[in-house]
Scaffold this motif. Structure first.
Motif, short mmCIF file in Angstrom:
data_model
loop_
_atom_site.label_atom_id
_atom_site.label_comp_id
_atom_site.label_asym_id
_atom_site.label_seq_id
_atom_site.Cartn_x
_atom_site.Cartn_y
_atom_site.Cartn_z
N GLY A 1 34.82 49.90 48.16
CA GLY A 1 35.71 49.65 46.99
C GLY A 1 36.05 47.84 46.00
N LEU A 2 35.80 47.03 46.61
CA LEU A 2 36.36 46.05 46.40
C LEU A 2 34.99 45.75 45.86
N GLN A 3 34.28 46.33 46.32
CA GLN A 3 33.33 45.38 45.49
C GLN A 3 32.37 46.22 44.48
N PHE B 1 34.45 45.30 41.72
CA PHE B 1 33.51 44.15 41.01
C PHE B 1 32.36 44.28 40.44
N TYR B 2 31.29 45.10 41.03
CA TYR B 2 30.22 45.22 40.43
C TYR B 2 30.35 45.96 38.74
N LEU C 1 27.17 38.10 35.33
CA LEU C 1 26.86 38.62 36.92
C LEU C 1 25.04 37.09 36.40
N ALA D 1 29.25 31.96 43.25
CA ALA D 1 30.24 33.16 43.74
C ALA D 1 32.63 33.05 42.58
N LEU E 1 32.62 34.17 39.40
CA LEU E 1 32.81 35.17 38.95
C LEU E 1 33.82 35.90 39.35
N LEU E 2 33.91 35.38 40.41
CA LEU E 2 35.46 35.89 41.01
C LEU E 2 36.25 35.11 40.69
N PHE F 1 36.57 37.65 37.28
CA PHE F 1 36.67 39.48 37.49
C PHE F 1 38.48 39.08 37.29
N LEU G 1 25.23 34.22 47.26
CA LEU G 1 26.30 34.35 46.65
C LEU G 1 26.65 35.84 46.40
N LEU H 1 43.42 49.84 48.28
CA LEU H 1 42.87 49.25 47.19
C LEU H 1 43.74 49.51 46.20
#
Lengths: 364, 364
Positions: free
Chosen positions: A319-321, A324-325, A334, A352, A355-356, A359, B312, B356
């Protein structure tokens, strides 16, 4: 078992999976009307608890759907089925194409039904991602088994990531258990990552091999033999019996070299022929011994809890990924940052971090 | 090589790592003053580029520090060193305790120095997490090697997660390369997950084994032999030469059964004795062949890019998880939701979704 048992006097209602209309079009209409009228999860849950295979199939289709409305309905159905789930024995079955998996499942499943079991056959098939097809989609496969009243066969959910397929299979399992299926077979091919996922949703893991040749020669990835609770040399019939016996002895010896399992179970190797039915009974006996041992030493329950925790953590990570993506700000940055990292202008860790930060700023 | 070479006329300056003050207390004072005056990354970067091992050591300590001010400084140092990094050969060396890893690295490192190489020895040691100690912390280890002018030995960063240790080692590698070390040896024990992490930061992976006994009997986890570019049977001296030869032939045969590597390199097995120096030269020859092949077929560069991408993505995943699990709202809810999942009141996927959602709401 907490759930209502299937009404065995109305096999017609639950006989077909592939084409229920052909068997009872009248019933389908009634169900459709009812669904329209009710439009809620309770209708499905009731049908599932009554062991209605048509409604079970429909509910699984809702789980597999990506439509938001269906997703909401699916959540509600699963939630309501959960109290009636978790009571089955879950078996993972893996082996490369050609080892005779479907013939084995047909023979083994029939034996289970003879023992009074209600059997659901599910599949986690990574190749369905590519082909859009399914290893169980072939109508000629397991036809005899699929038409038994106490058997439910469901193909692998197609067109999704492996993780997605595995997740949907795990949710389908809940529905099958709520429908009173007490033995769940999850089939997968032993060539990729899918076994690890299947291994983390079953109680007992069975590896099918052919007589002769090591697992690596047969295309089985390293690490899979170590996961197996039972190595089964299939096609031990005719000329191959002798070779199958030799292969099983080799594996029996090799399995002893592995470090002992947390379950305290010693994995062994057996031979069988799905063609002649020889050895099929012994497989079920082995599984019975395993269940007895692991229920006594608490591993069975502990393992299921570990698995639930694993899926919770995996779903959080997923879910986190995804968040993010799929974030537009991240997606734009990215490409540039990845290029900078590949050109050694930026360390991966600094990339990283940037990007974080982007985000976080974008969602606040 | 883009960086300045070390000034070989002032070996005193770069001779000691463990206790530079004992060697040159005056120098340390000057450095400390200079640092106070400058207080910026440029001072460290200059010292690193001059090949000053004391300053390199201090910069690594800053990288390993968890203080926010140090973290900021570390970022700046790494960024400035990056353009001068990436020019070395990175070798991973694994093997269980007792296989003679440090004796091998001492012999092998000395041979490299004789060939005109500048050698940095780093370590990724999972056990340092528990003990707070370090496999390289023992002062008696590699003493001869550590005191050579062209050698830099750095213990594993301690008291951190395995991922944290690996990350800091990868960052340390950048600094060592900027300091002109052209051969980086990363040591790890072959018993856990650490090899996978080391494998994803090196060009060539070397597995040390003892004469006699399979890798599994020697405590090497499955999958590690498959990662090896060279299996090296150490302690091939005295009575053990014959057994070592037999073991190496067994591995040579076994390695051929693995599927071909993306690098097109055929892993092989050799014997050596770090005690008598027999076979040490051949190890370096094999590595030379590997480098030649993979530079010609572009694998070398492609692999490094893949590795950068891997780190990364891993850092992104790590960052997301840290933000999630350190979130107070999540922490409070997690216990309850986890309990509900373990009691089958909530499916893992629904539990994850709830968490989440809470996470997202709490940061907006």
């Amino acid at each position: 078992m907490k759930k209502k048992s299937t009404d065995q006097t109305t096999p017609k209602v639950i006989a077909g999976v592939k084409s229920p209309t052909a068997l009872n079009p009248h019933l389908k209409n009634i169900l459709a009307q009812k669904r329209k009228q009710q439009g809620d999860a309770a209708h499905y849950v009731q049908g599932i608890q009554e062991g209605n295979k048509v409604i079970l199939s429909q509910a699984i289709t809702i789980i597999e759907s990506t439509r938001p409305a269906d997703q909401k309905m699916a959540k509600s159905i699963i939630e309501k089925c959960l109290p009636f789930a978790n009571q089955s024995i879950r078996l993972g079955i893996t082996g490369t194409p050609g080892v005779g998996k479907s013939t084995f499942i047909e023979a083994f499943g029939s034996h289970l039904v003879e023992q009074g079991k209600k059997v659901a056959v599910l599949a986690v098939d990574p190749s369905s991602k590519i082909s859009g097809g399914s290893i169980l989609g072939d109508k000629t496969r397991m036809e005899k088994l699929a038409h038994l009243a106490n058997v439910f066969v469901r193909p692998s959910p197609a067109k999704s990531s492996l993780g997605g397929v595995a997740r949907k299979t795990r949710e389908t399992m809940i529905l099958c258990e709520a429908a009173g299926f007490d033995t769940i077979l999850v089939e997968t091919v032993g060539v990729g990552q899918s076994e690890t996922l299947v291994h983390s949703m079953v109680d007992f893991f069975l590896l099918l091999l052919l007589p002769g040749g090591g697992d690596e020669l047969q295309g089985i990835k390293r690490g899979i033999v170590e996961m197996a609770d039972l190595v089964l040399i299939n096609k031990a019939d005719g000329d191959r019996v002798k070779l199958a016996k030799r292969t099983s002895i080799d594996y029996k010896n090799a399995l002893h070299l592995f470090p002992p399992k947390t379950s305290n179970w010693t994995a062994t190797a057996l031979i069988c022929s799905a063609l002649t039915n020889d050895g099929i009974e012994e497989v079920w006996e082995q599984i019975g011994k395993y269940i007895k041992l692991t229920k006594e030493n608490q591993y069975f329950e502990n393992n299921r809890q570990q698995q639930a925790k694993y899926w919770l953590e995996a779903a959080i990570s997923q879910g986190l990924q995804t968040a993010f993506y799929q974030n537009e700000v991240v997606q734009k940055a990215l490409i540039k940052i990845e290029q900078a990292v590949l050109k050694n202008e930026l360390s991966p860790f600094q990339g990283a971090e940037q990007l974080l930060k982007l985000f976080k700023t974008s969602i606040i």
